[in-house]
Design a protein around this motif. Structure first.
Motif, mmCIF file in Angstrom:
data_model
loop_
_atom_site.group_PDB
_atom_site.id
_atom_site.type_symbol
_atom_site.label_atom_id
_atom_site.label_comp_id
_atom_site.label_asym_id
_atom_site.label_seq_id
_atom_site.Cartn_x
_atom_site.Cartn_y
_atom_site.Cartn_z
ATOM 1 N N GLU A 103 -11.816 34.817 113.964
ATOM 2 C CA GLU A 103 -11.781 34.767 115.450
ATOM 3 C C GLU A 103 -12.514 35.459 116.440
ATOM 4 O O GLU A 103 -12.241 36.854 116.420
ATOM 5 N N PHE A 152 -7.556 16.898 120.297
ATOM 6 C CA PHE A 152 -6.415 18.029 119.349
ATOM 7 C C PHE A 152 -5.943 17.037 118.225
ATOM 8 O O PHE A 152 -5.862 17.207 117.227
ATOM 9 N N ALA A 190 -1.220 16.347 125.294
ATOM 10 C CA ALA A 190 -0.286 15.191 125.089
ATOM 11 C C ALA A 190 -0.453 15.085 123.652
ATOM 12 O O ALA A 190 -1.606 14.366 123.075
ATOM 13 N N ARG A 219 -6.797 35.948 121.399
ATOM 14 C CA ARG A 219 -6.473 34.338 121.057
ATOM 15 C C ARG A 219 -4.974 34.396 120.773
ATOM 16 O O ARG A 219 -4.329 33.528 121.048
ATOM 17 N N LEU A 249 -18.644 35.108 113.951
ATOM 18 C CA LEU A 249 -19.779 34.880 112.856
ATOM 19 C C LEU A 249 -21.133 35.227 113.621
ATOM 20 O O LEU A 249 -21.509 34.473 114.448
ATOM 21 N N ASN A 267 -13.098 20.316 117.495
ATOM 22 C CA ASN A 267 -14.178 20.007 118.435
ATOM 23 C C ASN A 267 -15.537 20.592 117.732
ATOM 24 O O ASN A 267 -16.607 20.335 118.559
ATOM 25 N N ARG A 299 -3.203 23.958 131.154
ATOM 26 C CA ARG A 299 -3.389 22.735 130.499
ATOM 27 C C ARG A 299 -2.288 22.313 129.625
ATOM 28 O O ARG A 299 -1.706 23.380 128.983
HETATM 29 C C1 LIG Z 1 -8.863 18.990 130.506
HETATM 30 C C2 LIG Z 1 -8.779 18.756 128.918
HETATM 31 C C3 LIG Z 1 -7.401 18.055 128.634
HETATM 32 C C4 LIG Z 1 -7.348 17.892 127.259
HETATM 33 N N1 LIG Z 1 -5.962 17.151 126.992
HETATM 34 C C5 LIG Z 1 -6.020 16.923 125.664
HETATM 35 C C6 LIG Z 1 -4.844 16.216 125.120
HETATM 36 O O1 LIG Z 1 -3.959 15.837 125.956
HETATM 37 N N2 LIG Z 1 -4.601 15.882 124.066
HETATM 38 C C7 LIG Z 1 -5.537 16.154 122.965
HETATM 39 O O2 LIG Z 1 -5.321 15.878 121.610
HETATM 40 N N3 LIG Z 1 -6.418 16.899 123.387
HETATM 41 C C8 LIG Z 1 -6.676 17.276 124.699
HETATM 42 N N4 LIG Z 1 -7.957 17.859 125.126
HETATM 43 C C9 LIG Z 1 -8.786 18.483 124.004
HETATM 44 C C10 LIG Z 1 -8.407 19.443 123.035
HETATM 45 O O3 LIG Z 1 -8.255 20.799 124.124
HETATM 46 C C11 LIG Z 1 -9.418 19.959 122.197
HETATM 47 O O4 LIG Z 1 -9.696 18.870 121.336
HETATM 48 C C12 LIG Z 1 -8.715 21.075 121.371
HETATM 49 O O5 LIG Z 1 -8.283 22.353 122.082
HETATM 50 C C13 LIG Z 1 -10.010 21.874 120.427
HETATM 51 O O6 LIG Z 1 -9.748 22.759 119.620
HETATM 52 P P1 LIG Z 1 -10.590 23.673 118.614
HETATM 53 O O7 LIG Z 1 -9.704 24.640 118.064
HETATM 54 O O8 LIG Z 1 -11.080 22.600 117.740
HETATM 55 O O9 LIG Z 1 -11.835 24.129 119.311
HETATM 56 P P2 LIG Z 1 -11.951 25.382 120.580
HETATM 57 O O10 LIG Z 1 -10.417 25.198 121.498
HETATM 58 O O11 LIG Z 1 -12.995 25.280 121.027
HETATM 59 O O12 LIG Z 1 -11.624 26.804 119.575
HETATM 60 C C14 LIG Z 1 -12.816 27.225 119.017
HETATM 61 C C15 LIG Z 1 -12.232 28.660 118.628
HETATM 62 O O13 LIG Z 1 -13.593 29.375 117.807
HETATM 63 C C16 LIG Z 1 -13.864 30.564 118.485
HETATM 64 N N5 LIG Z 1 -15.254 30.658 118.085
HETATM 65 C C17 LIG Z 1 -16.325 30.288 118.526
HETATM 66 N N6 LIG Z 1 -17.519 30.681 118.318
HETATM 67 C C18 LIG Z 1 -17.015 31.742 117.321
HETATM 68 C C19 LIG Z 1 -17.754 32.625 116.328
HETATM 69 N N7 LIG Z 1 -19.102 32.556 116.228
HETATM 70 N N8 LIG Z 1 -17.225 33.098 115.270
HETATM 71 C C20 LIG Z 1 -15.868 33.290 115.463
HETATM 72 N N9 LIG Z 1 -15.033 32.525 116.213
HETATM 73 C C21 LIG Z 1 -15.688 31.622 117.119
HETATM 74 C C22 LIG Z 1 -13.494 30.399 119.638
HETATM 75 O O14 LIG Z 1 -13.079 31.861 120.240
HETATM 76 C C23 LIG Z 1 -12.184 29.400 119.898
HETATM 77 O O15 LIG Z 1 -10.943 30.220 119.655
HETATM 78 C C24 LIG Z 1 -8.304 18.079 126.309
HETATM 79 C C25 LIG Z 1 -9.231 18.856 126.756
HETATM 80 C C26 LIG Z 1 -9.573 19.217 127.962
HETATM 81 C C27 LIG Z 1 -10.753 20.024 128.481
#
Ligand SMILES: Cc1cc2nc3c(=O)[nH]c(=O)nc-3n(C[C@H](O)[C@H](O)[C@H](O)COP(=O)(O)OP(=O)(O)OC[C@H]3O[C@@H](n4cnc5c(N)ncnc54)[C@H](O)[C@@H]3O)c2cc1C
Length: 410
Positions: free
Chosen positions: A37, A310, A54, A42, A135, A297, A51
Motif C-alpha cells: 500500500e 465496493f 451501503a 491507510r 509499485l 476499482n 462517506r
Molecule cells: C461518493 C461515493 C459513494 C460511494 N458509495 C458506495 C456505496 O454506497 N456502496 C458501494 O458498494 N460502493 C460505493 N462507492 C464505491 C466505493 O467507494 C469503491 O468502489 C471502493 O472504495 C473501491 O475500493 P478499492 O480498494 O477497489 O479502490 P481504492 O479505494 O481506490 O483503493 C486503491 C488503493 O491502492 C493504493 N494504490 C494506488 N496506487 C498504488 C501503487 N502504485 N502502489 C501501491 N498502492 C497503490 C491506494 O493508495 C489505495 O489505498 C462510493 C464511491 C463514491 C465516490
C-alpha cells in the motif's frame, strides 16, 4: 536494489477496501501473501471522510465469512426499505426488506469503520504488509512476477517476487499502466457532494433516492445516531456548478437540498462537513494478464448512483479466494481464465445498469422524462421486474460466490 528472498504466492497491490478484504480472506488459506500500500495512513486514516458505504446482503455474508462483520455490526445502520422517485413526477418505486425476506436490504456503514475493521483483522492475522510502498514497475516471467517497490523517493527501490499479482490499486491502476493495458474512461462531468444532515422527522430505516435533472440525490439512514434522525446525503451535481455549491453557506445549502428533496422528512436542521468526489466510469480493458488479475476499482470504477462499487469488489475477491483454495499454482492460466469467466457477467451487468441509470435520469430530453416515469411505475407494479432489480441490488442476481450464499464459508 535489494532483492528479498521469497516468492510470495500472491502479491496484492493496493490496500484500499478491496485489497485489504482480499488479504484478510486469503490469510485463512495456507498461502504466502503480501499486501502493498502506497499511502502510509491507510491503516489509521487521519484523513477525515464522511462517506458511508451501503453494503448489500451479499457483502454482509462475505464480510461475515472472512471474520470482519462482527467488528462492523455496531456501526452498520440497517436499511429497511428504499424509496425511489423523480422530481416533478408523481409516484415512486419502493422495495422493502420484507419483500426480500431479509432482516435488511443493506447496511449503511461508515467507510472509516470498514477500513478500520479490515486493517485490524489483517494485522491480527499476521498479513505481511509493505506500507508505505508504491509499485514502481513489474516484470512478468514464466513462473513469477518481479515487482519493484519504492518506499521513499530518496531510497533505492526494493523488489519482491510473487506467483500471482492482484491489482487492487484503484481506478488509476499502476499495475495496468506498468503492463501497458488500456482502460475505457467516461467522465460524467458530475461530482458527488457527501455530507450528513439532520431532518426534522426520523428516517425509520428508509433510504431515499431522488432523481433530479442535474443528477441523483440520495438520503440514507446514518449509523450511530441515538434518535434515528441523522442521515447521509450524497448529492450529485454537475461539476461545472460545484464551485457554486461549495460557495453556499450551511443555511443556503440546506435550503437548496430541501427544495430538491421535498417534504418527506420535514425541514433539514443541521449539516456536517461537506466533501466532494469527481465521478467517472473507468473499465479496465481486461480482467487478467499473464500472472495478474484485476479486482475492485482497478477492474471497474462506477458512478455511485446504485451504490455498487465496493459490493462488486467484494464479489471479485470472494470469487478469487474461492478459486485459490483449489489451485496449486495461484498464477496458473486456467485459474485466471476461470476468474474472468466467473466475474465477467456480473461486472458487465452491474456496470451497464449503473451507467444507464446515470444517463437516463441525467437527460432532459422531454420524451425520456415520460419513459423514466413509466420505468418507475413499472418497477412499482411489475413483480418479476421488481424482484430482478431487487436481487441485483442485493448482490444475489448473478453467479454468486460461495461466501455470498447463505451459510457460505471462507
Ligand atoms: C461518493 C461515493 C459513494 C460511494 N458509495 C458506495 C456505496 O454506497 N456502496 C458501494 O458498494 N460502493 C460505493 N462507492 C464505491 C466505493 O467507494 C469503491 O468502489 C471502493 O472504495 C473501491 O475500493 P478499492 O480498494 O477497489 O479502490 P481504492 O479505494 O481506490 O483503493 C486503491 C488503493 O491502492 C493504493 N494504490 C494506488 N496506487 C498504488 C501503487 N502504485 N502502489 C501501491 N498502492 C497503490 C491506494 O493508495 C489505495 O489505498 C462510493 C464511491 C463514491 C465516490
Amino acid at each position: 536494489m535489494t532483492v528479498l528472498a521469497e516468492p510470495f504466492d500472491v502479491a496484492i497491490v493496493g490496500g484500499g477496501l478491496v485489497g485489504c478484504s482480499l488479504a484478510v480472506a486469503l490469510s485463512r488459506q495456507q498461502r504466502r501473501i503480501v499486501l502493498i500500500e502506497a499511502v502510509p495512513s491507510r491503516d489509521a486514516p487521519a484523513v477525515w471522510d464522511e462517506r458511508c458505504i451501503a453494503l448489500n446482503a451479499a457483502s454482509r455474508r462475505i464480510l461475515e465469512a472472512i471474520g470482519v462483520w462482527d467488528a462492523l455490526e455496531d456501526s452498520a445502520e440497517p436499511i429497511l426499505s428504499t424509496h425511489i422517485s423523480e422530481r416533478g413526477r408523481f409516484g415512486a418505486a419502493r422495495f422493502t426488506a420484507e419483500q426480500a425476506g431479509l432482516p435488511a436490504l443493506g447496511y449503511n456503514t461508515p467507510l472509516r469503520a470498514i477500513n478500520g475493521g479490515l486493517w485490524q483483522r489483517a494485522h491480527a492475522a499476521g498479513v505481511d504488509v509493505r506500507c508505505p510502498a508504491r509499485l514502481a514497475g513489474m516484470d512478468t516471467l514464466a513462473d513469477r512476477v518481479v515487482l519493484r517497490l519504492q518506499s521513499n523517493p530518496d531510497e533505492a527501490p526494493t523488489s519482491l517476487t510473487a506467483r500471482l499479482v492482484v491489482a487492487a490499486d484503484g481506478a488509476r491502476s499502476a499495475v495496468r499502466d506498468a503492463l501497458g493495458l488500456a482502460a475505457e474512461t467516461r467522465d460524467y462531468e458530475q461530482s458527488a457532494i457527501v455530507t450528513a444532515i439532520r431532518p426534522k422527522y426520523a428516517h425509520a430505516g428508509v433510504a431515499y433516492e431522488r432523481f433530479l435533472p442535474t443528477g441523483p440525490l440520495a438520503v440514507l439512514p446514518k449509523p450511530r445516531d441515538a434518535d434515528g434522525h441523522a442521515c447521509s446525503l450524497v448529492w450529485t451535481v454537475p461539476t461545472a456548478q460545484l464551485a457554486e455549491f461549495e460557495g453556499l453557506d450551511d443555511e443556503a445549502f440546506l435550503a437548496r437540498a430541501m427544495d430538491q428533496f421535498g417534504e418527506r422528512l420535514g425541514r433539514f436542521t443541521a449539516v456536517g462537513r461537506r466533501q466532494s468526489y469527481p465521478l467517472s466510469r473507468v473499465m479496465s480493458g481486461q480482467l487478467s494478464a499473464p500472472r495478474t488479475l484485476f479486482v475492485g476499482n482497478a477492474a471497474q470504477s462506477l458512478h455511485p448512483v446504485a451504490a455498487q462499487g465496493f459490493n462488486l469488489g467484494l464479489r471479485d475477491i470472494a470469487t478469487l479466494a474461492e478459486l485459490l483454495q483449489t489451485q496449486a499454482d495461484p498464477g496458473a492460466p486456467s485459474l485466471l481464465a476461470e476468474y474472468v469467466t466467473r466475474r465477467e457477467r456480473d461486472r458487465e451487468r452491474v456496470a451497464d445498469f449503473t451507467d444507464r441509470l446515470v444517463r437516463l435520469f441525467s437527460n432532459t430530453v422531454p420524451g425520456l422524462r415520460g419513459l423514466r416515469h413509466l420505468g418507475l411505475l413499472f418497477l412499482e407494479l411489475d413483480t418479476p421486474a421488481r424482484d430482478a432489480v431487487l436481487r441485483q441490488n442485493l448482490g444475489l442476481g448473478g453467479p454468486v460466490p460461495a461466501m455470498a450464499r447463505a451459510g457460505g464459508r471462507a
